[in-house]
Design a protein around this motif. Structure first.
Motif, PDB file in Angstrom:
ATOM      1  N   UNK A 128       0.843  -1.205   0.000  1.00 20.90           N
ATOM      2  CA  UNK A 128       0.000   0.000   0.000  1.00 20.90           C
ATOM      3  C   UNK A 128       0.870   1.244   0.000  1.00 20.90           C
ATOM      4  N   UNK A 129       0.342   2.281  -0.639  1.00 21.68           N
ATOM      5  CA  UNK A 129       0.943   3.613  -0.616  1.00 21.68           C
ATOM      6  C   UNK A 129      -0.123   4.596  -0.157  1.00 21.68           C
ATOM      7  N   UNK A 140       4.501   4.013   3.009  1.00 23.75           N
ATOM      8  CA  UNK A 140       4.496   2.836   2.142  1.00 23.75           C
ATOM      9  C   UNK A 140       4.535   1.614   3.045  1.00 23.75           C
ATOM     10  N   UNK A 141       3.699   0.632   2.747  1.00 21.16           N
ATOM     11  CA  UNK A 141       3.710  -0.623   3.491  1.00 21.16           C
ATOM     12  C   UNK A 141       4.156  -1.746   2.565  1.00 21.16           C
ATOM     13  N   UNK A 142       5.047  -2.586   3.079  1.00 21.59           N
ATOM     14  CA  UNK A 142       5.591  -3.688   2.288  1.00 21.59           C
ATOM     15  C   UNK A 142       5.632  -4.945   3.143  1.00 21.59           C
ATOM     16  N   UNK A 143       5.689  -6.087   2.465  1.00 21.19           N
ATOM     17  CA  UNK A 143       5.626  -7.369   3.161  1.00 21.19           C
ATOM     18  C   UNK A 143       6.840  -8.222   2.805  1.00 21.19           C
ATOM     19  N   UNK A 144       7.455  -8.793   3.842  1.00 17.35           N
ATOM     20  CA  UNK A 144       8.544  -9.746   3.704  1.00 17.35           C
ATOM     21  C   UNK A 144       8.096 -11.077   4.305  1.00 17.35           C
ATOM     22  N   UNK A 147       6.278  -0.699   7.656  1.00 17.20           N
ATOM     23  CA  UNK A 147       5.706   0.576   7.226  1.00 17.20           C
ATOM     24  C   UNK A 147       6.816   1.621   7.251  1.00 17.20           C
ATOM     25  N   UNK A 148       7.049   2.253   6.100  1.00 18.31           N
ATOM     26  CA  UNK A 148       8.012   3.340   5.973  1.00 18.31           C
ATOM     27  C   UNK A 148       7.209   4.623   5.822  1.00 18.31           C
ATOM     28  N   UNK A 156       8.282  -1.963  12.061  1.00 22.26           N
ATOM     29  CA  UNK A 156       8.230  -3.341  11.566  1.00 22.26           C
ATOM     30  C   UNK A 156       7.409  -4.191  12.523  1.00 22.26           C
ATOM     31  N   UNK A 157       6.623  -5.092  11.959  1.00 25.90           N
ATOM     32  CA  UNK A 157       5.793  -6.012  12.738  1.00 25.90           C
ATOM     33  C   UNK A 157       6.241  -7.429  12.394  1.00 25.90           C
ATOM     34  N   UNK A 158       6.657  -8.180  13.405  1.00 27.99           N
ATOM     35  CA  UNK A 158       7.113  -9.544  13.151  1.00 27.99           C
ATOM     36  C   UNK A 158       6.502 -10.494  14.182  1.00 27.99           C
TER      37      UNK A 158
END
Length: 403
Positions: free
Chosen positions: A134-135, A163-167, A173-174, A186-188
């Protein structure tokens, strides 16, 4: 009847504008004016098409643009704040991408109408193989929940642009906040909560006393390179803080502790939670400031429970709201507390703050918090402090569920 006729005219105007701005779509544009749902559709191959409709998500009417890709997230735009040109250009961008067999062009692929640092960051991350989810920059409207019962999420407030990204095993979330600049959260799974990345150590291997990095100090490409290296290369500011569950105690507080900033007596039948002591509250505040990203806070001495070379930390025991003159006085004490350069101000207060005082605190680059003496939790009282809060929702709680 009047409202329906007005909507009909609006769709006709959109259809005409789409054909005028993008004449190559002539013969593919179809306006459905019959039935309960009006929509504008660009026909693609077979039964596929890209469509624009006015729908209600929850209690709010929005523009909804549907891409022909089965699992794609619909694009949602504010009903009264989105120019018609944006709507038809967004519809054209999605339709033409599928007609030409190329990905939807940026910034439209991110449901944005204008390029920005966030769309540039998203593009750079995708180029390096990162999955961007997401942006949020100019358009802060997003759908979430099951596809048959979509709900509306509106980003904003202290969240800034992000910006949200997934690893694999982590979600990041940046964001860029107006006052503090770049932040990375970061959520882990091992945490089960949001934690903050120490950008100073992650980028340059040096301690930064203040959370965040000013936008002028790091480029979008540098941030993209850092994120693309993956969570295993990042340095965290500290583990996420969770309040300690109060334990029961039957003993009454000593008279000299009652009414202080650090303790609060709670009276309940049978069992009252044991109030937190001075040491426990100081530890809770220190852990939270560390988790926010204050890099040089550490355990202090008898004169002050928390020490910082960059900040003067003031503990306010009054329950009365802080006034502008209070913040001005405390800011002067903070400046005088510095040996070589003035210190900045952090206030830990038992009471609240007036609106003018909060505005002055923002201008003074101070951070003001109210301390809950029962749990040790900090609540921001000015905008700069509010910007440091981690994201308020868990990952995937506000995304559209896949088919």
């Amino acid at each position: 009847m009047v409202a329906a006729f007005g909507i009909h005219l609006h769709f006709q105007a959109l259809e005409q504008m789409l054909l005028e701005r993008h004449p190559e779509l002539a013969g593919r544009v179809y306006f459905n004016s019959a039935g309960p749902q009006m929509y504008l559709r660009v026909k693609l191959s077979g039964d596929r098409g890209a469509g624009l409709a006015m729908v209600r998500l929850g209690h709010t009417f929005v523009w909804l643009l549907v891409d022909p890709v089965l699992d794609s997230e619909p694009s949602v735009w504010p009903l009264n704040a989105t120019p018609d040109e944006v709507l038809v250009d967004a519809l054209h961008a999605h339709a033409s991408a599928h007609l030409t067999g190329v990905p939807v062009a940026s910034p439209w692929r991110w449901h944005e109408s204008e390029p920005s640092d966030m769309t540039e960051l998203a593009d750079l991350l995708v180029e390096q193989g990162v999955r961007v989810r997401r942006v949020a920059a100019g358009n802060t409207y997003f759908p979430c929940g099951p596809r048959h019962e979509l709900e509306l999420h509106i980003a904003g407030g202290s969240e800034g642009a992000y910006v949200e990204a997934e690893f694999p095993g982590a979600f990041v979330r940046v964001s860029v906040k107006p006052s503090v600049g770049w932040l990375v959260d970061v959520h882990c799974p091992e945490w089960g909560a949001w934690g903050r990345v120490d950008l100073g150590y992650s980028l340059w291997r040096r301690e930064l006393p203040t959370p965040g990095v000013p936008r002028a100090d790091v480029s979008v490409s540098q941030v993209a390179d850092l994120i693309a290296r993956g969570p295993e290369t990042w340095v965290e500011s500290g583990a996420p803080w969770e309040p300690t569950r109060p334990s029961c105690a039957s003993a009454e507080l000593p008279s000299d502790m009652q009414g202080s900033l650090f303790v609060m007596s709670v009276t309940e039948p049978d069992c009252a939670p044991r109030p937190l002591g001075i040491v426990e509250l100081a530890e809770a505040v220190l852990e939270q400031l560390t988790a926010f990203g204050f890099g040089d806070v550490r355990e202090g001495g008898s004169d002050s429970p928390i020490h910082s070379d960059a900040y003067h930390i003031e503990w306010n025991t009054r329950t009365k709201d802080l006034s502008t003159s209070d913040i001005q006085r405390l800011n002067g004490l903070a400046a005088a507390a510095g040996e070589d350069i003035p210190k900045r101000l952090i206030v830990i207060s038992r009471g609240g703050i007036s609106r003018p005082a909060a505005a002055f605190a923002d201008r003074a680059k101070a951070f003001v918090y109210r301390l809950d003496p029962a749990t040790g939790k900090l609540f921001p009282l000015n905008s700069r402090a509010d910007e440091l809060l981690p994201p308020s929702v868990e990952p995937d709680k506000y995304y559209v569920e896949p088919w």
